[in-house]
Design an enzyme around this catalytic site. Structure first.
Site, PDB file in Angstrom:
ATOM      1  N   GLU A  65       0.830  -1.209   0.000  1.00 24.59           N
ATOM      2  CA  GLU A  65       0.000   0.000   0.000  1.00 24.59           C
ATOM      3  C   GLU A  65       0.863   1.258   0.000  1.00 24.59           C
ATOM      4  OE1 GLU A  65      -4.141  -1.487   2.167  1.00 24.59           O
ATOM      5  OE2 GLU A  65      -2.474  -0.807   3.409  1.00 24.59           O
ATOM      6  N   ASP A  84       8.403   1.530  10.716  1.00 26.28           N
ATOM      7  CA  ASP A  84       7.689   0.431  11.379  1.00 26.28           C
ATOM      8  C   ASP A  84       8.399   0.066  12.685  1.00 26.28           C
ATOM      9  OD1 ASP A  84       6.049  -1.682  11.994  1.00 26.28           O
ATOM     10  OD2 ASP A  84       6.950  -3.070  10.538  1.00 26.28           O
ATOM     11  N   SER A  92       7.206  -0.731  15.485  1.00 26.05           N
ATOM     12  CA  SER A  92       6.594  -1.839  16.234  1.00 26.05           C
ATOM     13  C   SER A  92       6.868  -3.195  15.576  1.00 26.05           C
ATOM     14  CB  SER A  92       5.087  -1.622  16.338  1.00 26.05           C
ATOM     15  OG  SER A  92       4.520  -1.616  15.031  1.00 26.05           O
ATOM     16  N   HIS A 105     -13.719  38.518 -26.693  1.00 29.55           N
ATOM     17  CA  HIS A 105     -14.244  38.510 -28.066  1.00 29.55           C
ATOM     18  C   HIS A 105     -15.323  37.434 -28.165  1.00 29.55           C
ATOM     19  CE1 HIS A 105     -13.894  36.660 -32.228  1.00 29.55           C
ATOM     20  NE2 HIS A 105     -14.306  37.875 -32.491  1.00 29.55           N
ATOM     21  N   ASN A 106     -16.430  37.737 -28.870  1.00 29.21           N
ATOM     22  CA  ASN A 106     -17.534  36.762 -29.027  1.00 29.21           C
ATOM     23  C   ASN A 106     -17.808  36.051 -27.701  1.00 29.21           C
ATOM     24  OD1 ASN A 106     -17.608  37.542 -31.661  1.00 29.21           O
ATOM     25  ND2 ASN A 106     -16.951  35.600 -32.534  1.00 29.21           N
ATOM     26  N   GLU A 137     -18.708  41.156 -25.573  1.00 34.27           N
ATOM     27  CA  GLU A 137     -19.260  41.399 -26.908  1.00 34.27           C
ATOM     28  C   GLU A 137     -20.608  40.711 -27.073  1.00 34.27           C
ATOM     29  OE1 GLU A 137     -17.886  41.282 -31.596  1.00 34.27           O
ATOM     30  OE2 GLU A 137     -16.789  40.062 -30.155  1.00 34.27           O
ATOM     31  N   ASP A 164     -23.212  39.860 -30.212  1.00 35.47           N
ATOM     32  CA  ASP A 164     -23.590  39.851 -31.635  1.00 35.47           C
ATOM     33  C   ASP A 164     -25.100  39.653 -31.709  1.00 35.47           C
ATOM     34  OD1 ASP A 164     -20.969  40.052 -32.269  1.00 35.47           O
ATOM     35  OD2 ASP A 164     -20.834  38.227 -33.458  1.00 35.47           O
ATOM     36  N   HIS A 200     -23.255  33.618 -33.313  1.00 33.54           N
ATOM     37  CA  HIS A 200     -22.233  34.010 -34.276  1.00 33.54           C
ATOM     38  C   HIS A 200     -22.852  33.920 -35.673  1.00 33.54           C
ATOM     39  CE1 HIS A 200     -17.770  33.719 -35.627  1.00 33.54           C
ATOM     40  NE2 HIS A 200     -18.175  34.959 -35.512  1.00 33.54           N
ATOM     41  N   GLU A 258     -22.590  44.375 -31.561  1.00 33.68           N
ATOM     42  CA  GLU A 258     -22.504  44.239 -33.018  1.00 33.68           C
ATOM     43  C   GLU A 258     -23.947  43.980 -33.456  1.00 33.68           C
ATOM     44  OE1 GLU A 258     -20.694  41.048 -35.935  1.00 33.68           O
ATOM     45  OE2 GLU A 258     -19.061  42.068 -34.916  1.00 33.68           O
ATOM     46  N   SER A 316     -12.458  49.710 -34.221  1.00 37.08           N
ATOM     47  CA  SER A 316     -12.020  48.335 -33.958  1.00 37.08           C
ATOM     48  C   SER A 316     -11.133  47.888 -35.107  1.00 37.08           C
ATOM     49  CB  SER A 316     -13.230  47.402 -33.846  1.00 37.08           C
ATOM     50  OG  SER A 316     -13.956  47.676 -32.673  1.00 37.08           O
ATOM     51  N   ILE A 330       4.732   8.437 -14.001  1.00 34.87           N
ATOM     52  CA  ILE A 330       5.276   9.502 -13.139  1.00 34.87           C
ATOM     53  C   ILE A 330       5.844  10.590 -14.045  1.00 34.87           C
ATOM     54  CG2 ILE A 330       6.963  10.006 -11.302  1.00 34.87           C
ATOM     55  CD1 ILE A 330       4.959   7.979 -10.356  1.00 34.87           C
ATOM     56  N   ASP A 350       8.307  13.690 -15.493  1.00 33.88           N
ATOM     57  CA  ASP A 350       9.726  14.087 -15.553  1.00 33.88           C
ATOM     58  C   ASP A 350       9.742  15.605 -15.724  1.00 33.88           C
ATOM     59  OD1 ASP A 350      10.258  11.363 -15.648  1.00 33.88           O
ATOM     60  OD2 ASP A 350      10.347  11.296 -17.830  1.00 33.88           O
ATOM     61  N   ASP A 369       6.036  18.287 -18.429  1.00 35.12           N
ATOM     62  CA  ASP A 369       6.502  16.906 -18.313  1.00 35.12           C
ATOM     63  C   ASP A 369       7.320  16.615 -19.574  1.00 35.12           C
ATOM     64  OD1 ASP A 369       6.858  14.230 -17.829  1.00 35.12           O
ATOM     65  OD2 ASP A 369       4.775  13.649 -18.239  1.00 35.12           O
TER      66      ASP A 369
END
Length: 751
Positions: free
Chosen positions: A160, A185, A187, A306-307, A336, A338, A351, A385, A516, A644, A646, A699
């Protein structure tokens, strides 16, 4: 048992928490025909919700509270509004998740139970946010321990233990795992339990690099006195500090009462301090609004979307009020809309010329009203718009006036014709409409109305424009659209006008008129010096090319360098460009407004980011950075238990071209838990006021592109010198609760 310890002492015995631990039936709503009762309950770890699932190939039946963004009471989601009746309002609630996971729409059996679910969940979320970094780290480690304890006996076998180490992203060879196990450990029982697990945890989380720093500065009987701590703050952290500041930190973070009594700080207290906001890379003073907010709004960079209505791509994805909520909660201050004719006389937002879904204009305005000022109290610009017919335009104006009420700006703040913009301070809590206007602003004071022959304006249609359209001049001429006076009259400080060149703008453009520019045109213009003067005098907005159908983003940095205020990005798309945007607007209290450097605000400025000449913008700095270590980097491939990471770290500077630079560390094999680099880099910075620092943890993969583990970006002017922890964010910009980098920084005047 230590495996049942939880940092939730303050909620012990709480009735709402007890209610969640027992759980109960909730109706899950997916559509008008899919409404099913399911059992939900809080797991006894106080951090996971278990739910019943009837799927044959069911995914896991739990979700972590860490993944929850917010809980909203009532019919606040689009799903609940569409698929439930108004009379169940008080029994409804929705759970919204971070990232792209679909929200969970639920109906409780009673009003009281709905209240307990919402209150209980909000208490746990709030408690988790309050955990300091050390508690978050312990919470994460104990969760991993629980998962590793397969037979739930609160003991850990060697098998475990090895499973646990893989869970926390650390590859341990057989010999080392055995050695660690045997050491703990005491014990000799063949299992770890109680104090043995605590001993194992202490060995595991021991920070060697902190030992070195502490021992160097602890000059009083092996501990740090208040004076030792003050010396550390002054000499290493380069802070302006007094003995009172050192004593305050000891009082706040020292856990050992006898050390605290002597005004000393132990190593544990020192680590605790380094993991708090005082030890963060980000200057805590910049978490609040600290800039002058009384200048005209064209003197600020403004966080812009935007949008905004789109959740995904630009061609077939969904439109949603939720997209507006997410952008506004990220302190976006220019959204924005539209607008097109919808069925039953109600205007819709989508859109145009595409298969994206439609959302009602009035629903969007309601969502904006509700969420506009939760993160920031500073003004929100609604960029319209407009493609609607006159009747639906009148309805748009009516909806905005009735829903936004007195917060909607419908006339100039002054009693006479203004000559300059008001400030964000003066416009707090207000909505400003950007759009076409039939006449000049002077008409507000002269009561003249346009004649019938003047009721047409050129139609703005960004969607129809692509980056490389080579259409003939006849096709390029803007089509005309009739504009309703009711809508026109709501445009005060942001009147949209066509850009006809710098000379024309200089001679004819009023201060409240703005243009714009699509990104390609803006980037070309940004290489001409006249452009910078235009941006000092006028508000300008940049938007992504129409060819970016996947909602990708362009680099905002060159446009900020040029002084452009409204650089609109696709907020829904995780990208380096959005990282930079969030980094740029991280400071100044997440207000969505950043005061431009002085050399980008006065009319006589000769600043040119492309060819740096001598001037007040040059503040030559030497930036030294040592990447020391990382802690608890998340596993990327959770489906492969033996995978794992890196890790390697990239350190990037973004700013004027002369300052832009990137450096990276080596990769470290098989250790995401506590990799150590101790690598030093130096950067030469000319214009620190426009520079941003970005960390990227990846990674390493020799055969394909590296995968992102986490990132963090901030303005160079908001960093703290010395030994600092750097938080890490996911691809979508959420904090990774237990992960971080540990670095040493020195930003010094160059010799």
């Amino acid at each position: 048992s230590i495996l049942n310890e939880e940092p939730f002492g303050s909620l012990e015995g709480d009735v709402d928490l007890q209610f969640l631990l027992v759980g109960g039936k909730l109706m899950k709503i997916k559509s008008s025909s899919w409404k099913k009762d399911r059992m939900y309950k809080l797991h006894d770890d106080n951090a996971t919700i278990w739910h019943e699932s009837h799927r044959i190939f069911k995914r896991k039946q739990t979700f972590s509270i860490d993944d929850v963004d917010s809980v909203r009471k009532g019919r606040q989601s689009e799903g609940l509004q569409k698929h439930t009746e108004a009379h169940v309002e008080d029994r409804c609630f929705s759970i919204f998740f971070k990232g792209r996971r679909r929200n969970l729409d639920l109906v409780a059996t009673s009003v009281e139970e709905a209240r307990q679910w919402v209150n209980g969940l909000e208490k746990i979320i709030s408690n988790m946010k309050k955990l300091n970094r050390q508690q978050t780290s312990e919470h994460w480690i104990f969760n991993c321990m629980r998962k590793a304890d397969k037979n739930k006996d609160n003991m850990m076998t060697l098998k475990e233990l090895k499973h646990f180490l893989r869970q926390i992203n650390i590859e341990v060879d057989e010999t080392y795992a055995k050695l660690l196990f045997t050491k703990c450990d005491t014990s000799n029982s063949g299992t770890l339990e109680g104090s043995e697990i605590k001993h194992f945890y202490d060995l595991l989380t021991h920070r060697e690099e902190i030992d070195v720093i502490y021992e160097k500065h602890a000059a009083t009987g092996g501990q740090m006195s208040a004076q030792d701590l003050l010396n550390f703050l002054l000499n290493e952290q380069r802070e302006v500090a007094t003995l009172e500041d050192a004593l305050r930190l000891i009082e706040k973070y020292e856990l050992d009462d006898s050390a605290k009594h002597m005004n000393h700080m132990t190593k544990d207290g020192f680590l605790m301090y380094l993991q708090q906001e005082e030890g963060s890379i980000f200057n805590p003073a910049h978490k609040k609004v600290f800039q002058d907010m009384s200048q005209p709004i064209n003197h600020y960079f403004i966080s812009s979307s935007h949008n905004t209505y789109l959740m995904e791509d630009q061609l077939k994805g969904p439109s949603s009020t939720e997209a507006y909520i997410k952008a506004l909660m990220k302190s976006c201050r220019c959204v924005e809309l539209d607008c097109w004719d919808g069925a039953h006389g109600e205007p819709v937002i989508y859109h145009g010329h595409t298969l994206t879904s439609k959302v009602l204009f009035k629903d969007v305005i309601k969502a904006i009203k509700e969420y506009a000022f939760k993160t920031s109290e500073y003004p929100v610009i609604l960029s319209l718009e407009n493609h609607c017919t006159l009747e639906q335009q009148k309805l748009m104006a009516k909806h905005m006036i009735s829903i936004l009420g007195s917060a909607l700006l419908t006339s100039p703040l002054e009693d006479q014709m203004p000559t300059a913009f008001p400030s964000p301070q003066e416009l707090k809590g207000r909505f400003i409409i950007k759009g076409k206007r039939l006449n000049k602003l002077d008409a507000v004071f002269s009561n003249t109305s346009p004649g019938v022959e003047d009721d047409c304006v050129s139609e703005e249609d960004e969607a129809a424009e692509t980056n490389n359209s080579k259409t003939d001049t006849n096709e390029q001429k803007k089509s005309k659209i009739k504009l309703a006076k009711q809508l026109s009259d709501l445009v005060i400080y942001c009147k949209s006008v066509h850009f006809s060149g710098f000379e024309h703008a200089k001679d004819n453009q009023a201060f409240y008129e703005m243009s714009s520019f699509k990104e390609s045109k803006a980037v070309n213009l940004a290489e001409t010096a006249v452009y910078y003067i235009h941006f000092i005098m006028h508000l300008s907005r940049i938007y992504p090319a129409g060819s970016r159908t996947t909602s990708s983003n362009y680099n905002p940095v060159p446009l900020w360098n040029a002084g452009c205020q409204i650089v609109a990005l696709n907020f829904q798309t995780p990208s380096k460009e959005m990282d930079l945007n969030q980094g740029r607007f991280r400071s100044n209290g997440l207000s969505g407004y950043i005061l431009k450097p002085e050399f980008q605000r006065y009319a006589g400025s000769e600043f040119n980011p492309m060819t740096l000449t001598k001037g007040p913008w040059i503040k030559h700095k030497a930036f030294h950075i040592m990447v020391i270590s990382a802690q608890q980097l998340p596993k990327l491939n959770k489906d492969k238990p033996k995978s794992i990471v890196d890790p390697l770290v990239k350190v990037e500077i973004y700013g004027v071209p002369a300052d832009t630079c990137s450096k990276e560390t080596r990769s470290i094999e098989n250790n995401g838990f506590n990799p150590m680099w101790n690598e030093t880099f130096q950067f030469d910075i000319q214009v620190p006021e426009l520079a941003m620092l970005r960390f990227l943890v990846e990674d390493y993969d020799a055969t394909s592109q590296n995968d992102l583990i986490g990132h963090y970006c901030l303005p160079l002017t908001s960093l703290q010198n010395g030994y600092r922890h750097v938080p890490l964010l996911t691809k979508r910009g959420d904090v990774i609760p237990s992960a971080g980098l540990f670095v040493h920084l020195m930003l010094l005047d160059a010799k």
